[in-house]
Scaffold this active site. Sequence first.
Site, PDB file in Angstrom:
ATOM      1  N   ARG A 364      40.541   6.001  51.452  1.00 15.96           N
ATOM      2  CA  ARG A 364      40.001   7.103  50.653  1.00 15.96           C
ATOM      3  C   ARG A 364      38.479   7.151  50.770  1.00 15.96           C
ATOM      4  O   ARG A 364      37.872   8.190  51.003  1.00 15.96           O
ATOM      5  CB  ARG A 364      40.405   6.873  49.198  1.00 15.96           C
ATOM      6  CG  ARG A 364      39.762   7.819  48.223  1.00 15.96           C
ATOM      7  CD  ARG A 364      39.721   7.203  46.818  1.00 15.96           C
ATOM      8  NE  ARG A 364      41.029   6.963  46.274  1.00 15.96           N
ATOM      9  CZ  ARG A 364      41.310   5.927  45.476  1.00 15.96           C
ATOM     10  NH1 ARG A 364      40.388   5.032  45.169  1.00 15.96           N
ATOM     11  NH2 ARG A 364      42.516   5.779  44.987  1.00 15.96           N
ATOM     12  N   ASN A 486      41.230   7.719  40.632  1.00 13.56           N
ATOM     13  CA  ASN A 486      40.840   6.787  39.571  1.00 13.56           C
ATOM     14  C   ASN A 486      41.714   5.542  39.683  1.00 13.56           C
ATOM     15  O   ASN A 486      42.829   5.499  39.174  1.00 13.56           O
ATOM     16  CB  ASN A 486      41.026   7.476  38.218  1.00 13.56           C
ATOM     17  CG  ASN A 486      40.468   6.643  37.082  1.00 13.56           C
ATOM     18  OD1 ASN A 486      40.425   5.418  37.178  1.00 13.56           O
ATOM     19  ND2 ASN A 486      40.066   7.297  36.014  1.00 13.56           N
ATOM     20  N   ASP A 487      41.185   4.548  40.363  1.00 13.18           N
ATOM     21  CA  ASP A 487      41.957   3.332  40.636  1.00 13.18           C
ATOM     22  C   ASP A 487      42.495   2.671  39.379  1.00 13.18           C
ATOM     23  O   ASP A 487      43.396   1.844  39.444  1.00 13.18           O
ATOM     24  CB  ASP A 487      41.049   2.294  41.329  1.00 13.18           C
ATOM     25  CG  ASP A 487      40.682   2.699  42.730  1.00 13.18           C
ATOM     26  OD1 ASP A 487      41.574   3.115  43.462  1.00 13.18           O
ATOM     27  OD2 ASP A 487      39.490   2.602  43.079  1.00 13.18           O
ATOM     28  N   CYS A 488      41.864   2.985  38.278  1.00 14.66           N
ATOM     29  CA  CYS A 488      42.175   2.261  37.046  1.00 14.66           C
ATOM     30  C   CYS A 488      43.158   2.995  36.155  1.00 14.66           C
ATOM     31  O   CYS A 488      43.502   2.505  35.085  1.00 14.66           O
ATOM     32  CB  CYS A 488      40.893   1.996  36.276  1.00 14.66           C
ATOM     33  SG  CYS A 488      39.731   1.090  37.265  1.00 14.66           S
ATOM     34  N   ASN A 490      46.468   3.489  35.739  1.00 15.72           N
ATOM     35  CA  ASN A 490      47.718   2.927  36.266  1.00 15.72           C
ATOM     36  C   ASN A 490      48.842   3.293  35.310  1.00 15.72           C
ATOM     37  O   ASN A 490      49.168   2.560  34.386  1.00 15.72           O
ATOM     38  CB  ASN A 490      47.597   1.406  36.415  1.00 15.72           C
ATOM     39  CG  ASN A 490      46.279   0.994  37.058  1.00 15.72           C
ATOM     40  OD1 ASN A 490      45.508   0.202  36.512  1.00 15.72           O
ATOM     41  ND2 ASN A 490      45.985   1.564  38.224  1.00 15.72           N
TER      42      ASN A 490
END
Length: 816
Positions: A364, A486-488, A490
């Site tokens: 990404r 937004n990797d966070c 989840n």
Amino acid sequence: MRYGHFDDERREYVIDRPDTPLPWINYLGTEQYFGIVSNTAGGYSFYRDARLRRLTRYRYNNVPFDVGGRYVYVRDDVTGDFWSPAWQPTRSPLDDYECRHGLSYTRIAAARNGIRAETLFFVPLGETLEVWRVRITNERDTTAELSLFSSVEFCLWDAQDDATNFQRNFSTGQVEVVDGVIYHKTEYRERRDHFAYFACSEPLAGFDTQRETFLGAYRGWDRPAAVERGAAFDSVAHGWAPIGSHHVRLGLAPGETREVVFVLGYAENPRTDKFDPPGSQTLNKRNVRPVIERWLRPETVAGGFAALGASWDRLLGGLRVTTPDPHTDRMVNVWNAYQCMVTFNLSRSASFYESGIGRGMGFRDSNQDLLGFVHMIPERARERILDIAATQMATGGAYHQYQPLTKRGNDDIGAGFNDDPLWLVLGVSAYVKETGDRTILDEPVPFDNDPGSEAPLYEHLRRSLRYSQERLGPHRLPLIGRADWNDCLNLNCFSDTPGEPFQTTENVSGGAAESVFIAGQFVFAAKELAALAELQRMPGDAAEYRAAAEKMTGAIVEHGWDGAWFRRAYDFRGHPIGSSENDEGQIFIEPQGMCVLAGVGHGDGLAARALRSVTERLATAHGIVLQQPAYAGYRIELGEISSYPPGYKENAGIFCHTNPWIMIAEAMMNNGDRAFDYYRRINPSMREAISELHRCEPYVYAQMIAGPDAPTHGEAKNSWLTGTAAWNFVAITQWILGIRPELTGLRLDPVLPADWTGFQATRAFRGATYEITVRKVAGTVGRVSYLVVDGEHVDGTMVPSAAPGAVVRVEAVIEG
Ligand code: BGC
Ligand code: NOJ
């Protein structure tokens, strides 16, 4: 408060005191050999891969965190006084100090007791070495008897192993010192292919290669025994901690300046040497010796430094702007472009916030980094695209990262970031828009690096879209997988037992959580691919992708709209996230930016409403926060986002990467004032005046600025390696200044602040040069009314394309 100033003429940031709030760094190297250098000469070097080919050692979590570096000591051999001209590591009081961070070089100068020393650090083009040119001047009216000591601490190559495997590594270190050159050959016997060297232009009074001998027991780098006594020990490292240090004696007449050059480099043995008899310790110095000799010569150094400057002239010459705002000019013309290049080269691997041992190249991240870089060296962008695409899986899915040395995808932090594949479409389309080179679409590229599975790049892009289409959730929105941009966030995390944290990974692809952000990104990518399909003369595909974009837009409007803004997502139970129904995390920035960028809600007022909500709920004086209200406590069902204290990172920090999406969206909606206002809020040069609060370097973007929920609101963190660089470059140059490459040519469509009267720019595009002048009456707003191209009136905003080599004068008139 400031700690320095911009020297715009020389394209340098000048730091005038060593004790900056945090180490303020620069990067050396633009190709294969890289180094980090702080304003006190801290930092390390590596060849291509910051983990596997680390030349010099870095100790993690050190205080301050730039300790360990390219240190030089000056000793007055009459009084015994010794000091460091970069302040560290001795931190002796200096009579003056100045660090100039320039484009791929750093110059640190200081004086003490009538001796001035200036060190220039850079990596010459085409070489795998770094040069330190020390100029030492006797400003006294008497002769000076001086000693100069250099020092580096070698890393045993694999930086992770180096930081952990002491039982082994204390016994592997090996060096050779031949004709004054220190060769660090640890691992040579095992791998038989690479080594480092450290050389000096002057005859040596001595040298050291064993750290504890040089420093002395129970001493640090601030008071090495060898420097204190004024004589090296000529130590030869066997095991323990190999270092390189040269000792040079200099007698300087009053007013005299001497130049001493040190060269630290990386070399590989020719392949045949790998078959040396077992136990052979022969390094192949034949190849490297001439390189060393060449770079120790002052004329070579001067020439190499000039060539580096000329290369930056070329790179930056492709786009230059003169606007009413000096902060814009210096970011666009120099620093933002420079940061784009550094970020493109290093991805997220090595800074003082990225360890160099953790993350490889992000799928990404790298695609987005292209956006800010492609106009500078399109050939390298092309190569990068093909590398990235070759890691894509046949399903269209992506490894989240790949290692630069092997170019293979890795699953270190898991896969299933469902936004990943779509970024490839956006990266490729940016490349084709800039270059007009559509042959890249036909380029055969394997899936997952399997040579048997080659397909044209265009087919990879089709699979990227299909990956989302085949993974829709209950609201017909794309499944988020492990996370999206937004990797966070989840959302497929849950606990069957209340209170007991359980993060599922198996569940990820099957998880039902959906992302409105990916939906917006899909619409964006589908439209881009439709345009590429037309270029490929595949009208069927183009129609299919337009229809798919429309269908997804329908799903967004139906399920992704919350009343006054776009929702963020649905969790695995189907509850909305980023909705007024939530008590916290009611509105997120990402879908407002991405959906408007994709053209969703332009005709029906949703886009304008969403942007108004951003202004009302998310904008602060220091930038736009990621979401509000912040999550006060941990919520297992949201994952990492709520693990941050309120105001930091993804939990309502000002995540700078997302701000330009809103700038672009505002420009699309014709709000030049608001777009530019947001631009200025996070512009590092604007924030220079509050350096004591901002704390990070004022010449590059940081990933994050603490949001209003944090006690440190306005404090930046994680400078340098961030998608913020590329996206801000796109926002200011392509949307606010409006110089925008499109598939059919260059568009000139600025959306300017009301009080501007225009601006000027030079833009190289597909081989021609466009000299642009935009005129606008102060106080008016509006879009370009017409163009005048080489004296001819042209309707619309597309600049007619000119032949390579042509210089075209383009005037744009905004009548308001
Ligand atoms: C950070 C993200 C980052 C991710 C990378 C998280 O801890 O908050 O910003 O992208 O790690 O794995
Ligand atoms: C930093 C990562 O590099 C980027 O890929 C991600 O999108 C942001 N963090 C947000 O989580």
